[in-house]
Structure formats: structure tokens, C-alpha cells
Write a protein that holds these residues in place. Structure first.
Motif, short mmCIF file in Angstrom:
data_model
loop_
_atom_site.label_atom_id
_atom_site.label_comp_id
_atom_site.label_asym_id
_atom_site.label_seq_id
_atom_site.Cartn_x
_atom_site.Cartn_y
_atom_site.Cartn_z
N PHE A 152 0.80 -1.23 0.00
CA PHE A 152 0.00 0.00 0.00
C PHE A 152 0.83 1.28 0.00
CE2 PHE A 152 -2.94 -3.16 1.88
CZ PHE A 152 -3.95 -3.07 0.93
N THR A 153 2.11 1.20 -0.29
CA THR A 153 2.91 2.42 -0.39
C THR A 153 2.57 3.13 -1.69
OG1 THR A 153 4.74 1.51 0.90
CG2 THR A 153 5.23 3.38 -0.51
N PRO A 154 2.17 4.40 -1.63
CA PRO A 154 1.79 5.11 -2.85
C PRO A 154 3.02 5.50 -3.67
CG PRO A 154 1.64 6.57 -0.96
CD PRO A 154 1.97 5.22 -0.41
N PRO A 155 2.84 5.73 -4.96
CA PRO A 155 3.99 6.16 -5.80
C PRO A 155 4.64 7.44 -5.29
CG PRO A 155 2.11 5.51 -7.16
CD PRO A 155 1.62 5.54 -5.75
N GLU A 156 3.82 8.38 -4.84
CA GLU A 156 4.33 9.62 -4.25
C GLU A 156 3.89 9.65 -2.79
OE1 GLU A 156 6.28 11.85 -5.61
OE2 GLU A 156 6.34 10.84 -7.56
N ARG A 157 4.83 9.51 -1.89
CA ARG A 157 4.46 9.45 -0.47
C ARG A 157 4.13 10.84 0.06
NH1 ARG A 157 8.36 7.22 3.47
NH2 ARG A 157 9.84 8.54 2.37
N PRO A 158 2.96 10.99 0.69
CA PRO A 158 2.65 12.27 1.32
C PRO A 158 3.32 12.38 2.68
CG PRO A 158 0.88 10.73 1.74
CD PRO A 158 1.89 10.01 0.86
N SER A 159 3.32 13.56 3.23
CA SER A 159 3.68 13.71 4.64
C SER A 159 2.50 13.29 5.50
CB SER A 159 4.07 15.16 4.94
OG SER A 159 5.23 15.52 4.21
N SER A 160 2.75 13.04 6.78
CA SER A 160 1.66 12.63 7.66
C SER A 160 1.94 13.07 9.09
CB SER A 160 1.46 11.11 7.62
OG SER A 160 2.59 10.44 8.16
N LEU A 161 0.86 13.21 9.83
CA LEU A 161 0.90 13.37 11.29
C LEU A 161 0.05 12.26 11.87
CD1 LEU A 161 0.31 17.24 11.55
CD2 LEU A 161 2.49 16.03 11.72
N LEU A 162 0.53 11.63 12.93
CA LEU A 162 -0.11 10.44 13.46
C LEU A 162 -0.49 10.61 14.92
CD1 LEU A 162 -0.86 7.37 13.40
CD2 LEU A 162 1.56 6.90 13.94
N ILE A 163 -1.80 10.54 15.20
CA ILE A 163 -2.28 10.42 16.58
C ILE A 163 -2.49 8.95 16.87
CG2 ILE A 163 -4.20 10.93 18.15
CD1 ILE A 163 -4.60 13.57 16.68
N THR A 164 -1.97 8.47 18.02
CA THR A 164 -2.09 7.05 18.33
C THR A 164 -1.96 6.81 19.83
OG1 THR A 164 -1.22 4.84 17.81
CG2 THR A 164 0.39 6.62 18.04
N HIS A 165 -2.52 5.70 20.28
CA HIS A 165 -2.19 5.18 21.61
C HIS A 165 -0.79 4.59 21.50
CE1 HIS A 165 -6.36 5.52 22.99
NE2 HIS A 165 -6.73 4.95 21.86
N LEU A 166 0.12 5.08 22.28
CA LEU A 166 1.51 4.64 22.15
C LEU A 166 1.76 3.50 23.14
CD1 LEU A 166 3.71 5.32 20.24
CD2 LEU A 166 4.58 7.02 21.82
N LEU A 167 1.20 2.34 22.81
CA LEU A 167 1.31 1.14 23.64
C LEU A 167 2.58 0.37 23.27
CD1 LEU A 167 -2.46 0.13 23.49
CD2 LEU A 167 -1.27 1.44 25.26
N PRO A 168 2.95 -0.64 24.06
CA PRO A 168 4.25 -1.29 23.86
C PRO A 168 4.49 -1.85 22.46
CG PRO A 168 3.41 -1.85 26.02
CD PRO A 168 2.31 -1.08 25.33
#
Length: 373
Positions: free
Chosen positions: A20-36
Motif C-alpha cells: 500500500f505504499t503510494p507512488p508519491e508518499r505524502p507527509s503525515s501526522l499520526l495520533i495514536t495510543h503509544l502502547l508497547p
């Protein structure tokens, strides 16, 4: 996590990311539960996109996981206020990804209040949002006319196993805290507020333990569903709150307002499946209540003639015991990666969207090849 499990997880995410890697990678910001176990997913997000920052959910941060993530990606502090102010939200985005095409990966609708302004004012291009939760799905849906695509995985069939297992972990943690005080679930009538995927799972699991369960939901369709499944359905919400010995909140919105706490009968316990800022209006509690620790992760609220107990300070009770749902959560995380690719194409119309059935089948087949052993 054992070394072999880490290798398996990294290999799984590597295969999903390659698919699922796109030909042109966008930038991203990720909100997540930072579990182990979460650094493996963070690395995968960094493969399908140029990950500019991780914003850990405040009440679910494993410090070891955070240190691991920070070796390659900045971790910024997250709050609702941060994105409630359009000026602050835009300034933050300009700091992390100025002039770039960006995908926002969300858990709980944090970006929703400023989404229109971010779309209008950001110097780059806001490609869209990926939303993981039902709570967040509703926040974006309530905006009405969306300025960009929002890909929601909240109602995906790949999320069903996670929702069921989260319900199990909520019931486990609730019972563990009660037993830690020398108390038990049995003989304590339960009220489940919210009969969505999580609430219905919690209600069924409590019922299986022999607990008398009553359900309340603002949606009459869900109340009818609860009745058809054999649960008591509250006709009067206030009376139901006053009769319960245990109130479990699973709405993703304010389940209990400040004045509702005064309806609780003496000695009742309150627990939630999400953060206190989303589910409980503790700031609206009438004057006169004092707080005191009453056992591990139990807070006693008391005023003249009335007292009740709050589990885990009103935050998700299951996070006290790791909130683990095993490898099933990797299905949904795979779908999040597929969502990033879809947004990266830049051809989706503004509005709510879902990943295709074919992409879900690819993710499930890959997951089964690693975890059906």
C-alpha cells in the motif's frame, strides 16, 4: 513482546506497507495510543508516508515505546485544545509540514474542530484524514459538509474482532479493580450507557457473568436492538442511573454530565471505555464534592450525604491492564495504511469514505498468513 513476535509483527507490517505504499508518499501526522507494540505500526506509517510527528494520546503512553519512536520521529504533546483553536492548529501544521501534501491520521476526531480552517489556510495541501474510532467518525460526520476526504475505518468489518476484545478487556479491568477493594461484580446491577459495538459487547459479557444488565442509548433503534437481545432497556435514564451499582459509559460523547453524578446511588462505581474528557463532564460536578484515593486506581467523590467511586480517574479502565486485544488490532492498522495510500492519490471527493472490500481482503489474507498458526 518476545523477539520472535517482534520479528513477525515487523514482517507483517512490512508486507502490508509494500502493498500500500503510494507512488508519491505524502507527509503525515499520526495520533495514536503509544502502547508497547505500537512502534511497529508507527514505522509502517513512516514507510507509506513521510511521518513528520507522532502525537501520543495523553492517557495511553508507554514510555519505552515513546523512547523507541523518538529515535526516528518527534513526539509532540496532544490535547483537545490544541486543535480546537484554528490559529494554533494551523500554526502547528505549518511547523511540522509547511507547504507539503499531508494526511492526518486520527484517533477520536481531534482534527475535526479546525478541519475547515486547516483546509483553507494551510500552505500545503490537506489530502484528508484517516479516522480510527466511532467517536471520531461521529465528530467528522457532524461537521456536515467536509472540506476534504475522511477515510473512516471505524465501521470496518476488520474492526469487529477488536471491538469485541476491547469489551472483554473493559469487563476484566472493571472486575479486577472491584476485587482489589474486596468487592465483586455479582449483586451489583449494571447500567451500560451506549449500545454501539463496544457497549453491546460489554453488556453481553456482563450478562454472561450473571450480572443484571440494563442498557440506555439515545438512539431508539439501538434500544430496540438491546431489547431484542434480552437486555433491560431503561425507559427513564435518570432512574436507571440512580438504580445502578455500576455504570459503564461507552458513548464516545458525554455520557454523564455534571448533574448526572448526583443521581448515582451511594457506593456506585463509574467506569468508561474512553478518555474522561470525552465521556464524563467532571468539571460540571456540583460544588461541595471532594476527592480522595480509595484503593488502587479508585477515586472516591464525596459530599454531605452522597458518595460514589470513579475508576482510573475517568479514563479508559482497560488501559490499566494494557488494553491488549492481541494481534487482531493489526488488521485495523493495516486498513489505516491502505487508507493513507487512497488519500495520497488525491482524487477522492470531500466527504466520508471507506477502504474497498478488495483491499480489506488483501489485508485479512496477509494477516491470516502470519497469525493463523
Amino acid at each position: 513482546m518476545e523477539t520472535s513476535e517482534r520479528v513477525r509483527l515487523d514482517t507483517y507490517f512490512g508486507k502490508i506497507a509494500r502493498a500500500f505504499t503510494p507512488p508519491e508518499r505524502p507527509s503525515s501526522l499520526l495520533i495514536t495510543h503509544l502502547l508497547p507494540e505500537r512502534p511497529a505500526f508507527v514505522r509502517a506509517v513512516g514507510t507509506v508516508s513521510k511521518l513528520r510527528a507522532v502525537l501520543p494520546k495523553p492517557k495511553s503512553v508507554d514510555m519505552g515505546a515513546r523512547r523507541e519512536v523518538e529515535r526516528s520521529t518527534p513526539c509532540d504533546e496532544l490535547s483537545r485544545d490544541m486543535f480546537a483553536n484554528p490559529d494554533a492548529a494551523t500554526a502547528y501544521l505549518e511547523t511540522r509540514a509547511p507547504g507539503e501534501p499531508v494526511v492526518l491520521v486520527d484517533v477520536g476526531g481531534y482534527f475535526a474542530p479546525s478541519l475547515q480552517e486547516l483546509s483553507d489556510r494551510f500552505s500545503g495541501r490537506l489530502l484528508g484524514v484517516v479516522e480510527d474510532t466511532e467517536n471520531g467518525h461521529k465528530r467528522y460526520a457532524e461537521l456536515g459538509s467536509l472540506p476534504c476526504p475522511v477515510l473512516s475505518v471505524a465501521r470496518s468489518p476488520l474492526k469487529d474482532p477488536e471491538d469485541f476484545l476491547v469489551g472483554q478487556s473493559v469487563v476484566f479491568s472493571t472486575e479486577a479493580l472491584l476485587r482489589g477493594r474486596g468487592d465483586i461484580l455479582h449483586g451489583r446491577p449494571a447500567l451500560v450507557i451506549g449500545f454501539g459495538k463496544l457497549g453491546s459487547s460489554i453488556a453481553r459479557l456482563l450478562h454472561a457473568k450473571g450480572i443484571n444488565v440494563t442498557v440506555y442509548d439515545i438512539d431508539p433503534v439501538r434500544r430496540a436492538q438491546a431489547l431484542s437481545q434480552g437486555f433491560g432497556v431503561a425507559r427513564d435514564r435518570d432512574q436507571a442511573i440512580g438504580a445502578a451499582g455500576l455504570v459503564l459509559c461507552s458513548t464516545g460523547a458525554f455520557a454523564l454530565r455534571g448533574e448526572d453524578f448526583t443521581l448515582l446511588k451511594n457506593g456506585a462505581y463509574v467506569a468508561t471505555v474512553t478518555s474522561s474528557e470525552d465521556e464524563l463532564e467532571l468539571s460540571g460536578l456540583p460544588d461541595g464534592y471532594t476527592r480522595a484515593n480509595s484503593g488502587e486506581h479508585i477515586t472516591r467523590y464525596q459530599t454531605t450525604g452522597h458518595y460514589f467511586y470513579l475508576m482510573n480517574h475517568g479514563n479508559a479502565v482497560n488501559f490499566l491492564h494494557g488494553a491488549s486485544v492481541g494481534p487482531f488490532i493489526f488488521l485495523v492498522q493495516g486498513e489505516i495504511l491502505a487508507s493513507v495510500r487512497l488519500l495520497a492519490r488525491g482524487d477522492l471527493t470531500p466527504g466520508l469514505h471507506e477502504v474497498s472490500a478488495d483491499d480489506r481482503a488483501t489485508i485479512a489474507a496477509t494477516w491470516l498468513s502470519y497469525y493463523n498458526r
